[in-house]
Design a protein around this motif. Sequence first.
Motif: not given
Lengths: 505, 285
Positions: B178-195, B197-202
């Motif tokens: 949500e905060s990434a999207m407030i900064d202007g990221a598209s939902p896809f970018q938020a998924f690709f660049m935020i989520i 990398p965080l999900a790397r273990p799984i």
Amino acid sequence: MMELGKLIKVVLLGILNVVFIWTALFLYGIQAYWILLLLLVGAALINYVFISEKAYPYRYLLPASFFMILLVVYPILYTVYVSLTNYGTGNILSKEQVIAQLQDRRILDADAGNYSYRVFRDSTGQLWFLFADPQGSLLLGYEGKLEAVTEEEASARLAGFSELARAEVVRATNELSALSFALDEVSYLQMRNIYSFGVYRPQYQYSPERDELTDLESGIVYTPVLGYFQAPDGTRLTPGFREVIGLGNFRKLFANPQVTGPFFRVFLWTVEWALLSVGCTFAVGLFLALLLNDPYLRLRKFYRGILILPYAVPAFISALIWRGLFHTELGVINRILKATIGSGVPWLQDPFWAKVALVILNLWLGFPYMMIVCLGALQSIDNEMYEAAVVDGASPWQQFSHITLPLLMVSVAPLLIASFSFNFNNFSVIYLLTRGRPPIVNAQTPAGHTDILISYTYRLAFESGRGVDYGLASAVTLVIFLITGAITFLNFRFTGELEEVRKNV
Amino acid sequence: MYRRHTLFGSIWRHAVLLIFVAFALFPILWVLSASFNPANTLVGQSLIPRNPSLDNYREVFTSEQYPIAGWIRNSVVIGLITSTLVVVMTAFAAYAFSRFRFRGRRTGLFASLLIQVFPQMLAAVSIYLLVLSIGRIIPALGINTHAGLIMVYLGGAMGVNAWLMKGYFDTIPSSLEESAMIDGASPFQAFFMIILPLARPILAVVFLLQFIGTYSEFILASILITSTEKYTLAVGLQFFIQDQYASRWGVFAAASVLGALPIVILFTLLQKNLVTGLTSGAVKG
């Protein structure tokens, strides 16, 4: 950034649509209209999903769902369909193919005698025949037609053509025997042997209106019954054809003693096998985890590292290796047994010992998993519990049975159930070590003492010496599906994952 | 519940553990030894080979009738491609299940649960016929192609993996996107660049499980692949050994050692992640 993203999307969608159109044209060309229709529906869906903002979430699901529907859902539906048919050896062909095949059958009219022949080739390469019937009258045969001729007419018509010598006839046998010449409405001349032609007529005639097959010689009428053309007295013509027979396969599974007997034996062993596998691996795994969780034990890391090793080897390689070790004459296990207790064990020949071998192999394959899982669960149990128990004077066994085990079970029980259903369908271990052998004698279906349901099904479908039975195999598949489905469902109830689904909607 | 050990307590614990160490190591050591034994037979093998040599390994790489090294390469390549594609596709699907609310979401989740219960190998007949007809339209995906085999594996891989990943995504707070999207990221970018990398273990767990599963699969591979040089190791190794343990033991052992290496290496690298995945319900194939 947004604009660039949109541009890329539009370009990709454009390329995809070009591919669709190209494939559609190709499918139209080969007249595959059903697939064409599916393709168009799919293409429309994809365009909608990528253009409409409302369909946004589906974009993420599209690739995964596509492959899942094509390669899992469709095969499942097809399996359901096959389970309702008699598809298998003896009933492989479609009805049209069987009718065509039966209509091709011919009978020789022995009373009509033999027609001797000479064969000529004209300048265009076409074959001309000069037949002499048993009475000696001449017939000119060409392009499937026959024409009565005199000797003079014949030599005039055949002038300039080259006659085939006997050796050439032999070489052209395939070409010659494919030809036939109509004598009258039903009978025709066809090559009988290298020296003569005979009079043949079709054995069966099919009437599309009444959907009957008539034997032209005996006059018996055959009607289609459950995948065969059948006479009133019950005689069947082979081959049979593929047909929907309703619940026949399921009835066979539960009512035909020769099928039901082995089926229930296999079923019983499947349950025993899954229970034994889970029981043994869990007992050993928990025991080792309890030992390794002990902070006073030295070399814990070393033991843990070694004991986890079997889990790192691909199971199919381990199973093949163990088969070598269990080899009755040359295997190292029997060599050790012979050296120590004096005699070996018929590991893969005796039903009991084959089962023992399987359980040993699965213990080796599975105990590290249980050990890891139990170690994790043990570490999450709060130490204060034990301190309180010690204050109350509980013995180590009481601590284990009243604290450790119940708390461990909370997190491990679902994994035990999952492991049960995994082993219930653990095809590769059974197949690679014993192939289900030794066989059960007197079984109508190919069943072995160590077959579990899934390997039994595989053999029904692909490996039976008495022919394959896809229909029955598909029926068993659905039974397996129901059982594992039920177990999994219970498991999810247990862990609350279904509630998770409900809650989240 | 643990106490300092007495001498006896210490002895029996180590004795028991050593017995299990022997049980765990016995087949592994035996095969390692056989792979260096030039005799190439099950007869009279001893644990320490008398004249160790690399003959068996040389045979693995040079045999023309049984291109074992080629089979291992096929398996690794097919495994890598399949696992990569599966991780990408499942990550998308699991993200949608975790974050979006849409019609059919519940049905989709139930369906993927139900479908994972169906053993794909049992539908082998219909899969064979399906691949046969796909091959008529697109020959590159037909029978006896690695691409066709990979395609079949992609279909069977969704169920468990989607659940594993969805469960992990659920634990990542959505305030991050949500905060990434407030900064202007598209939902896809938020998924690709935020989520992601965080999900790397799984992602690592799913990759490893899928790789092991694909590497070990032999039913569909043996039905869909018909020429020897295109076999995967799981099909080829069975084809090689048949029941000839007596005469091919050494080469088989060398092939087993080499064939197990890719998995053992991956396993050692990703072991920590794997344990997390296992305790949340995955079962290794």
